[in-house]
Design a protein around this motif. Structure first.
Motif, PDB file in Angstrom:
ATOM      1  N   MET A 163       1.002  -1.412  -0.024  1.00  0.00           N
ATOM      2  CA  MET A 163      -0.508   0.084  -0.038  1.00  0.00           C
ATOM      3  C   MET A 163       0.945   1.273  -0.015  1.00  0.00           C
ATOM      4  SD  MET A 163      -2.934  -1.028   2.775  1.00  0.00           S
ATOM      5  CE  MET A 163      -3.785   0.448   2.965  1.00  0.00           C
ATOM      6  N   THR A 164       2.088   1.292   0.855  1.00  0.00           N
ATOM      7  CA  THR A 164       2.722   2.622   0.665  1.00  0.00           C
ATOM      8  C   THR A 164       3.555   3.030  -0.162  1.00  0.00           C
ATOM      9  OG1 THR A 164       3.031   1.984   2.817  1.00  0.00           O
ATOM     10  CG2 THR A 164       5.040   3.506   1.727  1.00  0.00           C
ATOM     11  N   VAL A 165       4.087   1.904  -1.017  1.00  0.00           N
ATOM     12  CA  VAL A 165       4.722   1.797  -2.919  1.00  0.00           C
ATOM     13  C   VAL A 165       3.658   1.744  -3.954  1.00  0.00           C
ATOM     14  CG1 VAL A 165       5.102   0.264  -4.456  1.00  0.00           C
ATOM     15  CG2 VAL A 165       6.120  -0.020  -2.220  1.00  0.00           C
ATOM     16  N   GLU A 166       2.420   1.478  -3.365  1.00  0.00           N
ATOM     17  CA  GLU A 166       0.859   1.927  -5.161  1.00  0.00           C
ATOM     18  C   GLU A 166       1.276   3.783  -4.140  1.00  0.00           C
ATOM     19  OE1 GLU A 166      -1.557  -0.753  -3.220  1.00  0.00           O
ATOM     20  OE2 GLU A 166      -1.013  -2.094  -5.192  1.00  0.00           O
ATOM     21  N   TYR A 167       0.915   3.995  -2.966  1.00  0.00           N
ATOM     22  CA  TYR A 167       0.459   5.556  -2.401  1.00  0.00           C
ATOM     23  C   TYR A 167       1.699   6.380  -3.092  1.00  0.00           C
ATOM     24  CZ  TYR A 167       0.654   9.874   0.665  1.00  0.00           C
ATOM     25  OH  TYR A 167      -0.284  11.015   0.783  1.00  0.00           O
ATOM     26  N   LEU A 168       2.641   6.224  -2.936  1.00  0.00           N
ATOM     27  CA  LEU A 168       3.942   7.069  -3.418  1.00  0.00           C
ATOM     28  C   LEU A 168       4.575   6.845  -5.098  1.00  0.00           C
ATOM     29  CD1 LEU A 168       6.545   6.013  -1.021  1.00  0.00           C
ATOM     30  CD2 LEU A 168       5.890   8.012  -1.202  1.00  0.00           C
ATOM     31  N   CYS A 169       3.803   5.843  -5.344  1.00  0.00           N
ATOM     32  CA  CYS A 169       3.903   5.208  -7.147  1.00  0.00           C
ATOM     33  C   CYS A 169       2.183   6.445  -7.638  1.00  0.00           C
ATOM     34  CB  CYS A 169       3.254   4.555  -7.721  1.00  0.00           C
ATOM     35  SG  CYS A 169       5.320   3.162  -7.691  1.00  0.00           S
ATOM     36  N   ASN A 170       1.276   6.578  -7.333  1.00  0.00           N
ATOM     37  CA  ASN A 170       0.499   7.233  -7.460  1.00  0.00           C
ATOM     38  C   ASN A 170       0.272   8.775  -7.299  1.00  0.00           C
ATOM     39  OD1 ASN A 170      -1.096   5.420  -8.699  1.00  0.00           O
ATOM     40  ND2 ASN A 170      -1.921   4.606  -6.982  1.00  0.00           N
ATOM     41  N   LYS A 171       2.120   9.224  -6.927  1.00  0.00           N
ATOM     42  CA  LYS A 171       1.641  10.933  -6.692  1.00  0.00           C
ATOM     43  C   LYS A 171       1.866  11.418  -7.870  1.00  0.00           C
ATOM     44  CE  LYS A 171       2.790  11.451  -2.009  1.00  0.00           C
ATOM     45  NZ  LYS A 171       3.581  12.293  -0.571  1.00  0.00           N
ATOM     46  N   PRO A 172       1.544  12.446  -8.529  1.00  0.00           N
ATOM     47  CA  PRO A 172       2.383  12.678  -9.203  1.00  0.00           C
ATOM     48  C   PRO A 172       3.572  13.131  -9.221  1.00  0.00           C
ATOM     49  CG  PRO A 172       0.565  14.337  -8.866  1.00  0.00           C
ATOM     50  CD  PRO A 172       0.863  13.178  -8.130  1.00  0.00           C
TER      51      PRO A 172
END
Length: 240
Positions: free
Chosen positions: A204-213
Motif C-alpha cells: 500500500m505504501t509503494v502504491e501510494y508513492l507511485c500514484n503521486k504526480p
C-alpha cells in the motif's frame, strides 16, 4: 542470642523460595529447557546463537507435536507450526555466509520468550520479588506488538539481502530458493500474522508513492511490475 532470632525468618525464607523455584523448574522441564536455551541465544556468537535457536525450536516443536508420524497429514501440520519455520530458519543460516541481520529475529524472539518465562519464575518467588526485573519485563511486553512487527520486517528484507549475496558469490542459488519457502510459511502463519500484515502495508505504501504526480513514469512502471510479481508469488492463505 537475641541478635540471631531476628535473622532467622529471612534465613528460612530464602531456602523456601529456592525450593519453590527448583520445584517449578522441575515440574515444567520442557519450558525450563526452552527458557535456558532462550537465555543462551542472545549472548553467543553467530553459529552458537543459531544452534541455540534450533534447539529451542526443536523442543517447542516436540511439545506441540509429540507423536511423530511419517505421513502427508502430519507433515502438513508440521509446516504450519512457527517452531518448524524457525528450526528451518536456523538451519538455513547456520551453514551460510554470516549475515548479522539473521540474528535479529533470533535475538528478539529469545528476548520475548525468556521474559515471559522469567516472569513465571519470579511469580513462584513471590509477587514482590526482584521488582527491577519485573519492571524491565513489563516495559518489554508493552512493546511486544512493535517487536513482532520489527521481526516480520527483518524477515521480509532478508530476502533481497540473500539475493544480493547470491549475485556477489557469497551464497549459492539454493539459499534464495529455500529462504523463499521459509518466507511463504511465515506469510501463511496462523499464529503470527505480522509478516502478512507488513507485506500488505509495504504494498500500500509503494502504491501510494507511485500514484503521486511527482513520481517519474519509469519508476512507477518498475514498482507496479515489482508489486504484481511479488503478489503472484504470495501463497494462498486459508480464511480463519
Amino acid at each position: 542470642m537475641p541478635e540471631n532470632t531476628g535473622a532467622e525468618p529471612n534465613g528460612e525464607q530464602q531456602p523456601q523460595q529456592q525450593a519453590g523455584v527448583l520445584s517449578y523448574l522441575m515440574t515444567n522441564k520442557v519450558e525450563s529447557a526452552l527458557w535456558m536455551t532462550r537465555l543462551g541465544s542472545p549472548y553467543g556468537f553467530y553459529q552458537r546463537a543459531l544452534i541455540s535457536n534450533a534447539a529451542t525450536s526443536a523442543l517447542r516443536l516436540h511439545q506441540r507435536l509429540p507423536n511423530f508420524q511419517l505421513s502427508r497429514e502430519f507433515l502438513a501440520r508440521l509446516f504450519l507450526e512457527d517452531s518448524c519455520h524457525y528450526l528451518m530458519f536456523s538451519i538455513i543460516f547456520m551453514n551460510s555466509y554470516p549475515i548479522t541481520m539473521a540474528l535479529v529475529p533470533v535475538f528478539l524472539f529469545a528476548l520475548l520468550h525468556a521474559c515471559t518465562y522469567t516472569r513465571n519464575v519470579l511469580n513462584t518467588m513471590g509477587p514482590n520479588s526482584i521488582q527491577i526485573v519485573r519492571s524491565i519485563i513489563a516495559k518489554l511486553q508493552e512493546q511486544q506488538t512493535n517487536i513482532l512487527r520489527f521481526i516480520a520486517c527483518t524477515e521480509i528484507f532478508l530476502m533481497p539481502t540473500v539475493f544480493f549475496m547470491m549475485f556477489t558469490g557469497k551464497c549459492s542459488v539454493f539459499l534464495p530458493i529455500v529462504y523463499y519457502r521459509f518466507l511463504t510459511l511465515r506469510y501463511a502463519s496462523r499464529r503470527n500474522p505480522y509478516c502478512r500484515t507488513l507485506f500488505t502495508e509495504l504494498r500500500m505504501t509503494v502504491e501510494y508513492l507511485c500514484n503521486k504526480p511527482q513520481c517519474p513514469g519509469f519508476i512507477r512502471n518498475i514498482c507496479v511490475k515489482a508489486v504484481a510479481f511479488i503478489s503472484r508469488l504470495a501463497p494462498q492463505v486459508a480464511q480463519q
